[in-house]
Design a protein around this motif. Structure first.
Motif, PDB file in Angstrom:
ATOM      1  N   ARG A   1      16.141  36.983-104.891  1.00 27.20           N
ATOM      2  CA  ARG A   1      16.328  37.930-103.418  1.00 27.20           C
ATOM      3  C   ARG A   1      18.005  38.513-103.683  1.00 27.20           C
ATOM      4  O   ARG A   1      18.335  40.251-103.369  1.00 27.20           O
ATOM      5  CB  ARG A   1      16.310  37.127-101.938  1.00 27.20           C
ATOM      6  CG  ARG A   1      14.534  37.030-102.151  1.00 27.20           C
ATOM      7  CD  ARG A   1      13.688  36.838-100.444  1.00 27.20           C
ATOM      8  NE  ARG A   1      12.968  36.602 -99.957  1.00 27.20           N
ATOM      9  CZ  ARG A   1      12.571  36.105-100.743  1.00 27.20           C
ATOM     10  NH1 ARG A   1      13.408  34.347-100.981  1.00 27.20           N
ATOM     11  NH2 ARG A   1      10.768  35.255-100.721  1.00 27.20           N
TER      12      ARG A   1
ATOM     13  N   ALA B   1      18.354  41.051-106.188  1.00 27.57           N
ATOM     14  CA  ALA B   1      18.191  42.487-106.213  1.00 27.57           C
ATOM     15  C   ALA B   1      18.644  43.162-105.708  1.00 27.57           C
ATOM     16  O   ALA B   1      18.897  44.297-105.602  1.00 27.57           O
ATOM     17  CB  ALA B   1      16.408  42.125-105.657  1.00 27.57           C
TER      18      ALA B   1
ATOM     19  N   ALA C   1      15.587  47.062-112.038  1.00 23.45           N
ATOM     20  CA  ALA C   1      14.295  45.163-111.321  1.00 23.45           C
ATOM     21  C   ALA C   1      14.600  44.252-111.265  1.00 23.45           C
ATOM     22  O   ALA C   1      15.096  43.583-112.568  1.00 23.45           O
ATOM     23  CB  ALA C   1      13.368  46.219-110.939  1.00 23.45           C
ATOM     24  N   VAL C   2      14.928  43.381-110.276  1.00 21.56           N
ATOM     25  CA  VAL C   2      14.062  41.426-110.391  1.00 21.56           C
ATOM     26  C   VAL C   2      12.419  41.362-109.605  1.00 21.56           C
ATOM     27  O   VAL C   2      12.600  41.928-108.817  1.00 21.56           O
ATOM     28  CB  VAL C   2      15.318  41.099-109.508  1.00 21.56           C
ATOM     29  CG1 VAL C   2      14.610  39.460-109.638  1.00 21.56           C
ATOM     30  CG2 VAL C   2      17.159  41.240-110.351  1.00 21.56           C
TER      31      VAL C   2
ATOM     32  N   GLU D   1      10.650  40.767-107.623  1.00 22.54           N
ATOM     33  CA  GLU D   1      10.287  40.210-105.744  1.00 22.54           C
ATOM     34  C   GLU D   1       9.408  39.217-105.552  1.00 22.54           C
ATOM     35  O   GLU D   1       7.647  39.269-105.490  1.00 22.54           O
ATOM     36  CB  GLU D   1       9.120  41.581-105.188  1.00 22.54           C
ATOM     37  CG  GLU D   1       9.286  41.281-103.691  1.00 22.54           C
ATOM     38  CD  GLU D   1       8.777  42.813-102.654  1.00 22.54           C
ATOM     39  OE1 GLU D   1       8.701  42.216-102.182  1.00 22.54           O
ATOM     40  OE2 GLU D   1       8.144  43.227-103.989  1.00 22.54           O
TER      41      GLU D   1
END
Length: 294
Positions: A74, A77, A83-84, A86
Protein backbone atom coordinates in the motif's frame (compact mmCIF):
# COMPACT_ATOMS: atom_id res chain seq x y z
CA UNK A 1 14.22 -26.25 -4.14
CA UNK A 2 14.40 -26.32 -0.34
CA UNK A 3 14.77 -29.25 2.03
CA UNK A 4 11.69 -28.21 4.04
CA UNK A 5 9.58 -27.10 1.09
CA UNK A 6 5.93 -28.19 0.98
CA UNK A 7 3.91 -29.00 -2.12
CA UNK A 8 0.66 -27.07 -2.52
CA UNK A 9 -1.90 -28.38 -4.97
CA UNK A 10 -4.66 -26.49 -6.76
CA UNK A 11 -7.28 -28.67 -5.03
CA UNK A 12 -6.01 -27.62 -1.60
CA UNK A 13 -5.96 -23.97 -2.68
CA UNK A 14 -9.51 -24.17 -4.02
CA UNK A 15 -10.75 -25.69 -0.76
CA UNK A 16 -9.05 -23.03 1.37
CA UNK A 17 -10.50 -20.26 -0.78
CA UNK A 18 -14.01 -21.73 -0.63
CA UNK A 19 -13.85 -21.98 3.15
CA UNK A 20 -12.24 -18.63 3.94
CA UNK A 21 -13.31 -16.39 1.05
CA UNK A 22 -16.78 -17.64 0.04
CA UNK A 23 -17.23 -14.67 -2.30
CA UNK A 24 -14.55 -16.26 -4.50
CA UNK A 25 -15.88 -19.82 -4.27
CA UNK A 26 -16.01 -21.49 -7.65
CA UNK A 27 -13.38 -19.31 -9.30
CA UNK A 28 -10.94 -21.48 -11.26
CA UNK A 29 -7.52 -22.03 -9.68
CA UNK A 30 -4.46 -22.25 -11.94
CA UNK A 31 -0.81 -22.64 -10.90
CA UNK A 32 1.44 -19.86 -12.19
CA UNK A 33 4.79 -21.04 -13.52
CA UNK A 34 7.62 -18.82 -12.32
CA UNK A 35 11.26 -18.93 -11.28
CA UNK A 36 10.33 -17.63 -7.83
CA UNK A 37 11.91 -19.34 -4.85
CA UNK A 38 9.74 -18.30 -1.90
CA UNK A 39 6.09 -18.80 -2.85
CA UNK A 40 3.87 -21.13 -4.83
CA UNK A 41 1.71 -18.81 -6.91
CA UNK A 42 -1.82 -19.42 -8.17
CA UNK A 43 -4.16 -17.36 -10.28
CA UNK A 44 -7.71 -17.29 -8.96
CA UNK A 45 -10.25 -16.37 -11.59
CA UNK A 46 -9.20 -13.49 -13.81
CA UNK A 47 -8.24 -10.86 -11.28
CA UNK A 48 -6.68 -12.46 -8.18
CA UNK A 49 -3.27 -13.95 -7.43
CA UNK A 50 -2.63 -16.13 -4.37
CA UNK A 51 0.79 -16.57 -2.78
CA UNK A 52 1.54 -19.59 -0.59
CA UNK A 53 4.95 -19.61 1.16
CA UNK A 54 6.86 -22.76 0.25
CA UNK A 55 8.16 -23.00 3.82
CA UNK A 56 5.06 -22.26 5.90
CA UNK A 57 4.77 -22.32 9.66
CA UNK A 58 2.21 -21.55 12.33
CA UNK A 59 4.37 -19.12 14.30
CA UNK A 60 3.43 -15.45 14.66
CA UNK A 61 6.52 -14.24 12.81
CA UNK A 62 5.38 -15.35 9.35
CA UNK A 63 1.92 -13.87 9.83
CA UNK A 64 3.49 -10.58 10.92
CA UNK A 65 5.78 -10.61 7.88
CA UNK A 66 2.86 -11.15 5.50
CA UNK A 67 0.85 -8.36 7.13
CA UNK A 68 3.85 -6.05 6.86
CA UNK A 69 4.31 -7.05 3.22
CA UNK A 70 0.76 -5.94 2.49
CA UNK A 71 1.30 -2.66 4.34
CA UNK A 72 4.40 -2.05 2.26
CA UNK A 73 2.46 -2.76 -0.93
CA UNK A 74 0.00 0.00 0.00
CA UNK A 75 2.86 2.37 0.79
CA UNK A 76 4.58 1.80 -2.55
CA UNK A 77 1.32 2.01 -4.50
CA UNK A 78 0.82 5.55 -3.22
CA UNK A 79 4.21 6.74 -4.51
CA UNK A 80 5.43 4.70 -7.48
CA UNK A 81 4.65 5.63 -11.10
CA UNK A 82 3.85 1.99 -11.98
CA UNK A 83 1.45 -0.59 -10.58
CA UNK A 84 2.10 -2.47 -7.34
CA UNK A 85 0.04 -5.51 -6.25
CA UNK A 86 -3.08 -4.50 -4.34
CA UNK A 87 -3.66 -6.56 -1.17
CA UNK A 88 -7.04 -8.31 -1.10
CA UNK A 89 -6.79 -10.60 1.88
CA UNK A 90 -4.74 -12.67 4.30
CA UNK A 91 -5.56 -16.36 4.37
CA UNK A 92 -5.36 -18.64 7.38
CA UNK A 93 -3.92 -22.15 7.82
CA UNK A 94 -6.29 -24.92 6.92
CA UNK A 95 -6.58 -28.52 5.77
CA UNK A 96 -3.59 -29.34 3.61
CA UNK A 97 -1.61 -26.20 4.32
CA UNK A 98 -0.11 -25.24 7.70
CA UNK A 99 0.50 -21.53 7.42
CA UNK A 100 -0.91 -18.13 6.44
CA UNK A 101 -1.05 -17.03 2.80
CA UNK A 102 -1.96 -13.91 0.87
CA UNK A 103 -4.24 -12.66 -1.90
CA UNK A 104 -3.49 -9.75 -4.22
CA UNK A 105 -4.98 -8.18 -7.32
CA UNK A 106 -3.58 -9.75 -10.50
CA UNK A 107 -1.51 -7.41 -12.68
CA UNK A 108 -1.29 -8.20 -16.37
CA UNK A 109 2.13 -8.10 -17.98
CA UNK A 110 5.14 -10.08 -19.12
CA UNK A 111 8.17 -10.81 -17.00
CA UNK A 112 11.10 -8.56 -17.85
CA UNK A 113 13.97 -10.46 -19.46
CA UNK A 114 17.31 -9.35 -20.88
CA UNK A 115 16.27 -10.42 -24.38
CA UNK A 116 13.06 -8.39 -24.14
CA UNK A 117 14.09 -5.12 -22.52
CA UNK A 118 17.76 -5.46 -21.52
CA UNK A 119 18.84 -3.43 -24.53
CA UNK A 120 16.23 -0.69 -24.12
CA UNK A 121 17.25 2.79 -22.96
CA UNK A 122 13.56 3.60 -22.58
CA UNK A 123 13.08 0.73 -20.16
CA UNK A 124 16.24 1.75 -18.29
CA UNK A 125 14.81 5.24 -17.81
CA UNK A 126 11.47 3.79 -16.70
CA UNK A 127 13.26 1.70 -14.11
CA UNK A 128 15.33 4.65 -12.90
CA UNK A 129 12.13 6.63 -12.45
CA UNK A 130 10.67 3.91 -10.23
CA UNK A 131 13.84 3.60 -8.16
CA UNK A 132 14.05 7.37 -7.75
CA UNK A 133 10.43 7.55 -6.59
CA UNK A 134 10.93 4.65 -4.19
CA UNK A 135 14.03 6.16 -2.62
CA UNK A 136 12.24 9.48 -2.28
CA UNK A 137 9.51 8.13 0.02
CA UNK A 138 9.74 9.69 3.47
CA UNK A 139 11.21 7.19 5.93
CA UNK A 140 9.79 9.07 8.90
CA UNK A 141 13.18 8.87 10.56
CA UNK A 142 13.45 5.10 10.24
CA UNK A 143 16.86 3.54 9.81
CA UNK A 144 17.83 0.11 8.54
CA UNK A 145 18.37 -2.85 10.80
CA UNK A 146 22.04 -2.99 9.82
CA UNK A 147 21.72 -6.63 8.79
CA UNK A 148 20.72 -8.55 5.68
CA UNK A 149 19.86 -6.95 2.37
CA UNK A 150 20.44 -3.24 2.44
CA UNK A 151 22.80 -3.48 5.40
CA UNK A 152 26.61 -3.30 5.29
CA UNK A 153 27.92 -5.13 2.23
CA UNK A 154 30.95 -6.43 4.12
CA UNK A 155 28.64 -8.46 6.38
CA UNK A 156 27.97 -10.72 3.37
CA UNK A 157 31.63 -11.74 3.08
CA UNK A 158 31.42 -15.16 4.73
CA UNK A 159 28.48 -16.23 2.57
CA UNK A 160 30.15 -14.95 -0.61
CA UNK A 161 33.41 -16.70 0.16
CA UNK A 162 31.56 -19.97 0.81
CA UNK A 163 29.55 -19.60 -2.41
CA UNK A 164 32.68 -18.85 -4.42
CA UNK A 165 34.28 -22.00 -3.05
CA UNK A 166 31.28 -24.06 -4.23
CA UNK A 167 30.99 -22.45 -7.65
CA UNK A 168 34.30 -23.12 -9.39
CA UNK A 169 32.65 -25.43 -11.90
CA UNK A 170 29.96 -22.92 -12.83
CA UNK A 171 31.67 -19.54 -13.25
CA UNK A 172 34.99 -17.66 -13.16
CA UNK A 173 35.33 -17.50 -9.40
CA UNK A 174 38.89 -16.14 -9.48
CA UNK A 175 37.85 -12.99 -11.33
CA UNK A 176 34.70 -12.67 -9.27
CA UNK A 177 36.76 -12.80 -6.07
CA UNK A 178 38.75 -9.79 -7.27
CA UNK A 179 35.55 -7.86 -8.01
CA UNK A 180 34.12 -8.82 -4.64
CA UNK A 181 37.21 -7.63 -2.77
CA UNK A 182 36.84 -4.24 -4.47
CA UNK A 183 33.10 -3.85 -3.90
CA UNK A 184 33.08 -5.22 -0.35
CA UNK A 185 35.52 -2.62 0.89
CA UNK A 186 33.77 0.46 -0.56
CA UNK A 187 33.04 2.76 2.40
CA UNK A 188 29.54 2.80 3.85
CA UNK A 189 27.35 5.50 2.38
CA UNK A 190 26.71 8.79 4.20
CA UNK A 191 23.41 9.83 2.64
CA UNK A 192 21.27 7.89 5.09
CA UNK A 193 18.84 5.03 4.67
CA UNK A 194 15.95 5.08 2.20
CA UNK A 195 13.02 2.85 1.36
CA UNK A 196 14.31 -0.02 -0.79
CA UNK A 197 12.66 -2.87 -2.67
CA UNK A 198 15.75 -5.04 -2.07
CA UNK A 199 14.76 -7.68 -4.65
CA UNK A 200 14.60 -6.02 -8.07
CA UNK A 201 15.06 -9.23 -10.01
CA UNK A 202 13.78 -9.61 -13.59
CA UNK A 203 10.94 -11.82 -12.34
CA UNK A 204 9.69 -9.01 -10.12
CA UNK A 205 9.37 -6.49 -12.96
CA UNK A 206 6.44 -6.66 -15.38
CA UNK A 207 6.40 -5.06 -18.82
CA UNK A 208 3.76 -4.12 -21.36
CA UNK A 209 4.66 -2.94 -24.87
CA UNK A 210 8.31 -2.73 -23.86
CA UNK A 211 7.67 -0.37 -20.95
CA UNK A 212 7.90 -1.05 -17.23
CA UNK A 213 4.33 -1.61 -16.04
CA UNK A 214 4.60 -2.97 -12.52
CA UNK A 215 6.89 -3.88 -9.64
CA UNK A 216 5.75 -6.98 -7.77
CA UNK A 217 6.88 -9.20 -4.89
CA UNK A 218 7.37 -6.63 -2.14
CA UNK A 219 8.15 -9.04 0.67
CA UNK A 220 11.70 -7.69 1.19
CA UNK A 221 10.77 -3.99 1.16
CA UNK A 222 12.48 -2.20 4.02
CA UNK A 223 14.64 0.80 4.88
CA UNK A 224 18.33 0.46 4.03
CA UNK A 225 21.16 1.29 1.63
CA UNK A 226 19.92 2.56 -1.74
CA UNK A 227 22.69 0.67 -3.53
CA UNK A 228 20.87 -2.66 -3.41
CA UNK A 229 18.21 -1.38 -5.82
CA UNK A 230 20.88 -0.94 -8.49
CA UNK A 231 20.99 -4.72 -9.05
CA UNK A 232 19.00 -4.58 -12.34
CA UNK A 233 21.97 -2.79 -13.89
CA UNK A 234 23.65 -6.20 -13.92
CA UNK A 235 20.86 -8.78 -13.65
CA UNK A 236 18.88 -7.32 -16.54
CA UNK A 237 20.41 -4.41 -18.49
CA UNK A 238 23.00 -4.51 -21.26
CA UNK A 239 26.03 -2.21 -21.12
CA UNK A 240 24.47 0.80 -22.89
CA UNK A 241 21.18 0.88 -20.97
CA UNK A 242 23.17 0.17 -17.81
CA UNK A 243 24.88 3.53 -18.25
CA UNK A 244 21.55 5.16 -19.10
CA UNK A 245 20.15 3.79 -15.83
CA UNK A 246 23.13 5.11 -13.90
CA UNK A 247 22.97 8.58 -15.45
CA UNK A 248 19.24 8.84 -14.80
CA UNK A 249 19.79 7.98 -11.15
CA UNK A 250 22.83 10.21 -10.76
CA UNK A 251 24.51 7.86 -8.29
CA UNK A 252 28.11 8.34 -7.18
CA UNK A 253 30.93 5.87 -7.77
CA UNK A 254 30.79 4.38 -4.28
CA UNK A 255 27.06 3.67 -4.47
CA UNK A 256 27.47 2.17 -7.93
CA UNK A 257 30.21 -0.19 -6.73
CA UNK A 258 28.10 -1.28 -3.76
CA UNK A 259 25.26 -1.98 -6.18
CA UNK A 260 27.60 -4.13 -8.24
CA UNK A 261 28.59 -5.92 -5.06
CA UNK A 262 24.96 -6.61 -4.15
CA UNK A 263 24.33 -8.02 -7.63
CA UNK A 264 27.29 -10.35 -7.12
CA UNK A 265 26.06 -11.38 -3.66
CA UNK A 266 22.65 -12.37 -4.94
CA UNK A 267 23.92 -14.19 -8.01
CA UNK A 268 26.82 -16.16 -6.53
CA UNK A 269 24.65 -17.41 -3.68
CA UNK A 270 21.84 -18.35 -6.05
CA UNK A 271 23.93 -20.10 -8.69
CA UNK A 272 25.15 -23.13 -6.77
CA UNK A 273 21.94 -23.38 -4.71
CA UNK A 274 19.53 -23.43 -7.66
CA UNK A 275 21.67 -24.88 -10.44
CA UNK A 276 19.81 -28.21 -10.24
CA UNK A 277 16.39 -27.15 -8.96
CA UNK A 278 15.58 -23.81 -10.60
CA UNK A 279 17.09 -23.38 -14.09
CA UNK A 280 15.51 -19.94 -14.51
CA UNK A 281 17.10 -18.55 -11.37
CA UNK A 282 20.44 -20.17 -12.23
CA UNK A 283 20.33 -18.61 -15.71
CA UNK A 284 19.70 -15.18 -14.22
CA UNK A 285 22.62 -15.72 -11.86
CA UNK A 286 24.93 -16.60 -14.74
CA UNK A 287 23.79 -13.55 -16.69
CA UNK A 288 24.37 -11.33 -13.66
CA UNK A 289 27.84 -12.64 -12.95
CA UNK A 290 28.86 -12.19 -16.58
CA UNK A 291 27.68 -8.58 -16.42
CA UNK A 292 29.49 -8.00 -13.12
CA UNK A 293 32.71 -9.08 -14.88
CA UNK A 294 31.97 -6.95 -17.96
Amino acid sequence: MHADQVDVGADVVAALVAEQFPQWRGYPVRPVVSSGTVNAVFRLGADIVLRFPLQPNLGPELRAELRQEQEHARLLAAHLPVAVPEPLGLGEPGEGYAGPWTAYRWIAGETARPDRVGGSDTFARDLAGVVTALHGIDTGGRTGSGTGRGGPLAAQDADVQAALARSGGFTDTARLAVVWDKCRDVPRYDAGDVWIHADLMPGNLLIRDGRLAAVIDVELVRVGDAAIDLMPAWNLLAAGPRETFRRALGVDDATWERGRGWALVQAINALHYYVETNPGMAATARHTLAAVLD
